[in-house]
Design a protein around this motif. Structure first.
Motif, PDB file in Angstrom:
ATOM      1  N   GLY A  66       0.826  -1.196   0.000  1.00 49.52           N
ATOM      2  CA  GLY A  66       0.000   0.000   0.000  1.00 49.52           C
ATOM      3  C   GLY A  66       0.855   1.238   0.000  1.00 49.52           C
ATOM      4  N   GLU A  67       0.285   2.317   0.505  1.00 44.22           N
ATOM      5  CA  GLU A  67       0.984   3.599   0.535  1.00 44.22           C
ATOM      6  C   GLU A  67       2.312   3.491   1.276  1.00 44.22           C
ATOM      7  N   ARG A  68       2.327   2.723   2.362  1.00 39.85           N
ATOM      8  CA  ARG A  68       3.572   2.435   3.104  1.00 39.85           C
ATOM      9  C   ARG A  68       3.717   0.916   3.148  1.00 39.85           C
ATOM     10  N   THR A  69       4.472   0.375   2.211  1.00 46.42           N
ATOM     11  CA  THR A  69       4.640  -1.064   2.092  1.00 46.42           C
ATOM     12  C   THR A  69       5.635  -1.544   3.146  1.00 46.42           C
ATOM     13  N   VAL A  70       5.172  -2.439   4.000  1.00 52.84           N
ATOM     14  CA  VAL A  70       6.007  -2.913   5.099  1.00 52.84           C
ATOM     15  C   VAL A  70       5.973  -4.434   5.159  1.00 52.84           C
ATOM     16  N   VAL A  71       6.982  -4.970   5.825  1.00 56.07           N
ATOM     17  CA  VAL A  71       6.991  -6.380   6.184  1.00 56.07           C
ATOM     18  C   VAL A  71       6.788  -6.447   7.689  1.00 56.07           C
ATOM     19  N   VAL A  72       5.852  -7.283   8.120  1.00 56.97           N
ATOM     20  CA  VAL A  72       5.611  -7.518   9.541  1.00 56.97           C
ATOM     21  C   VAL A  72       6.259  -8.857   9.895  1.00 56.97           C
ATOM     22  N   ASP A  73       7.294  -8.796  10.697  1.00 56.34           N
ATOM     23  CA  ASP A  73       8.125  -9.917  11.135  1.00 56.34           C
ATOM     24  C   ASP A  73       8.986 -10.441   9.982  1.00 56.34           C
ATOM     25  N   ALA A  74      10.256 -10.668  10.303  1.00 55.21           N
ATOM     26  CA  ALA A  74      11.241 -11.038   9.278  1.00 55.21           C
ATOM     27  C   ALA A  74      11.250 -12.529   8.971  1.00 55.21           C
ATOM     28  N   GLY A  75      10.760 -13.335   9.891  1.00 58.19           N
ATOM     29  CA  GLY A  75      10.842 -14.769   9.686  1.00 58.19           C
ATOM     30  C   GLY A  75      12.262 -15.270   9.881  1.00 58.19           C
ATOM     31  N   ASN A  76      12.489 -16.540   9.498  1.00 54.92           N
ATOM     32  CA  ASN A  76      13.767 -17.188   9.790  1.00 54.92           C
ATOM     33  C   ASN A  76      13.996 -18.344   8.820  1.00 54.92           C
ATOM     34  N   GLU A  77      15.236 -18.506   8.403  1.00 53.50           N
ATOM     35  CA  GLU A  77      15.679 -19.686   7.663  1.00 53.50           C
ATOM     36  C   GLU A  77      14.998 -19.904   6.322  1.00 53.50           C
ATOM     37  N   ASP A 101       0.090   2.095  22.301  1.00 59.69           N
ATOM     38  CA  ASP A 101      -0.971   3.018  21.857  1.00 59.69           C
ATOM     39  C   ASP A 101      -0.534   3.968  20.741  1.00 59.69           C
ATOM     40  N   GLU A 102       0.669   3.796  20.217  1.00 60.88           N
ATOM     41  CA  GLU A 102       1.106   4.606  19.074  1.00 60.88           C
ATOM     42  C   GLU A 102       0.405   4.096  17.815  1.00 60.88           C
ATOM     43  N   TRP A 103       0.131   5.010  16.885  1.00 59.84           N
ATOM     44  CA  TRP A 103      -0.477   4.642  15.605  1.00 59.84           C
ATOM     45  C   TRP A 103       0.609   4.548  14.547  1.00 59.84           C
ATOM     46  N   VAL A 104       0.592   3.460  13.789  1.00 60.53           N
ATOM     47  CA  VAL A 104       1.572   3.250  12.726  1.00 60.53           C
ATOM     48  C   VAL A 104       0.845   2.867  11.443  1.00 60.53           C
ATOM     49  N   GLN A 105       1.390   3.316  10.329  1.00 64.92           N
ATOM     50  CA  GLN A 105       0.781   2.977   9.042  1.00 64.92           C
ATOM     51  C   GLN A 105       1.425   1.724   8.485  1.00 64.92           C
ATOM     52  N   LEU A 106       0.591   0.734   8.205  1.00 60.77           N
ATOM     53  CA  LEU A 106       0.996  -0.499   7.543  1.00 60.77           C
ATOM     54  C   LEU A 106       0.134  -0.608   6.290  1.00 60.77           C
ATOM     55  N   ALA A 109      -3.538   1.317   5.817  1.00 58.74           N
ATOM     56  CA  ALA A 109      -4.343   1.468   7.034  1.00 58.74           C
ATOM     57  C   ALA A 109      -3.501   1.954   8.201  1.00 58.74           C
ATOM     58  N   GLU A 110      -4.159   2.613   9.143  1.00 58.27           N
ATOM     59  CA  GLU A 110      -3.538   3.034  10.397  1.00 58.27           C
ATOM     60  C   GLU A 110      -3.832   1.981  11.458  1.00 58.27           C
ATOM     61  N   TYR A 111      -2.767   1.500  12.073  1.00 63.38           N
ATOM     62  CA  TYR A 111      -2.857   0.460  13.089  1.00 63.38           C
ATOM     63  C   TYR A 111      -2.447   1.020  14.443  1.00 63.38           C
ATOM     64  N   ARG A 112      -3.182   0.630  15.462  1.00 68.95           N
ATOM     65  CA  ARG A 112      -2.842   0.980  16.843  1.00 68.95           C
ATOM     66  C   ARG A 112      -1.935  -0.112  17.393  1.00 68.95           C
ATOM     67  N   ALA A 113      -0.779   0.277  17.884  1.00 71.45           N
ATOM     68  CA  ALA A 113       0.151  -0.677  18.494  1.00 71.45           C
ATOM     69  C   ALA A 113      -0.281  -0.931  19.930  1.00 71.45           C
ATOM     70  N   LEU A 114      -0.376  -2.199  20.282  1.00 68.74           N
ATOM     71  CA  LEU A 114      -0.772  -2.591  21.630  1.00 68.74           C
ATOM     72  C   LEU A 114       0.360  -3.401  22.254  1.00 68.74           C
ATOM     73  N   HIS A 115       0.941  -2.881  23.331  1.00 71.45           N
ATOM     74  CA  HIS A 115       1.982  -3.636  24.028  1.00 71.45           C
ATOM     75  C   HIS A 115       1.297  -4.780  24.760  1.00 71.45           C
ATOM     76  N   THR A 116       1.640  -6.004  24.376  1.00 68.72           N
ATOM     77  CA  THR A 116       0.940  -7.188  24.874  1.00 68.72           C
ATOM     78  C   THR A 116       1.949  -8.239  25.345  1.00 68.72           C
ATOM     79  N   PRO A 117       2.626  -7.992  26.472  1.00 66.11           N
ATOM     80  CA  PRO A 117       3.598  -8.960  26.986  1.00 66.11           C
ATOM     81  C   PRO A 117       2.921 -10.223  27.517  1.00 66.11           C
ATOM     82  N   GLY A 118       3.745 -11.166  27.903  1.00 62.21           N
ATOM     83  CA  GLY A 118       3.263 -12.438  28.429  1.00 62.21           C
ATOM     84  C   GLY A 118       3.931 -13.592  27.702  1.00 62.21           C
ATOM     85  N   HIS A 119       4.056 -13.454  26.380  1.00 65.52           N
ATOM     86  CA  HIS A 119       4.847 -14.397  25.580  1.00 65.52           C
ATOM     87  C   HIS A 119       6.294 -13.920  25.546  1.00 65.52           C
TER      88      HIS A 119
END
Length: 192
Positions: A21-32, A90-95, A98-108
């Motif tokens: 899209g307008e801001r083309t991104v990769v979410v998570d780099a993966g492995n191997e 709670d920061e908003w980032v463009q992916l 669309a505008e996405y709200r970042a949610l800090h979700t620890p535990g994992h």
């Protein structure tokens, strides 16, 4: 358009999503796996790499992506080697478009983020929750079951019940009533 670049890979990797899209991104780099070739099959360039968290299976290909595309890496904790810029809770980032709200979700993991676009009805859940009520491991370093339950509850309180799509760190994306899968995960985490 959202494409899982790791689909069909038979290696120890997370899902890796190309969000065009307008801001083309990769979410998570993966492995191997050869993520650069996978990206170039769809687009000639990307604008950023965004991380849900920094477990090895999500960042193993980080250097390959940054070397090939010269992009910055965004994640919760810039203290982690390779993360250039912090995304705050709670920061908003463009992916894509669309505008996405970042949610800090620890535990994992302490630096875990989910990304939720209310207008598009899309959630990147990382390893917090999975299809069919699965949830992230809490037996690894920084894992904590009670904190994970709090994070899943926050997700339930934040996303709309008519969520259209949930893209997870492992396994299939959920496009049929994904909110129900989050509810199942909240229940299953309490039972475990």
């Amino acid at each position: 358009m959202i494409t899982n670049l790791a689909s069909g890979q038979r290696v120890f990797t997370s899902n890796t999503f190309l969000v065009e899209g307008e801001r083309t991104v990769v979410v998570d780099a993966g492995n191997e796996f050869d993520v650069v070739t996978q990206i170039r099959q769809h687009v000639s360039d990307i604008d950023a790499l965004v991380l849900t968290h920094t477990h090895r299976d999500h960042v193993g290909n980080l250097d390959a992506i940054t070397d090939a595309f010269g992009v910055d890496v965004w994640g919760f904790d810039p203290e982690f080697e390779g993360v250039d810029y912090a995304i705050a809770d709670d920061e908003w980032v463009q992916l894509g478009d669309a505008e996405y709200r970042a949610l800090h979700t620890p535990g994992h993991k302490d630096d875990h983020l989910c990304f939720y676009a209310p207008d598009a009805g899309v959630l990147f859940a990382g390893d917090l929750v999975f299809a069919n009520g699965g949830f992230g491991r809490t037996d690894l370093a920084e894992g904590d079951r009670s904190v994970l339950i709090e994070s899943v509850d926050r997700l339930l309180d934040t996303v709309d019940s008519d969520l259209a799509a949930m893209h997870t760190g492992h396994g299939p994306s959920v496009t049929t009533n994904p909110y129900h899968d989050i509810e199942l995960a909240a229940h299953a985490a309490r039972m475990g």
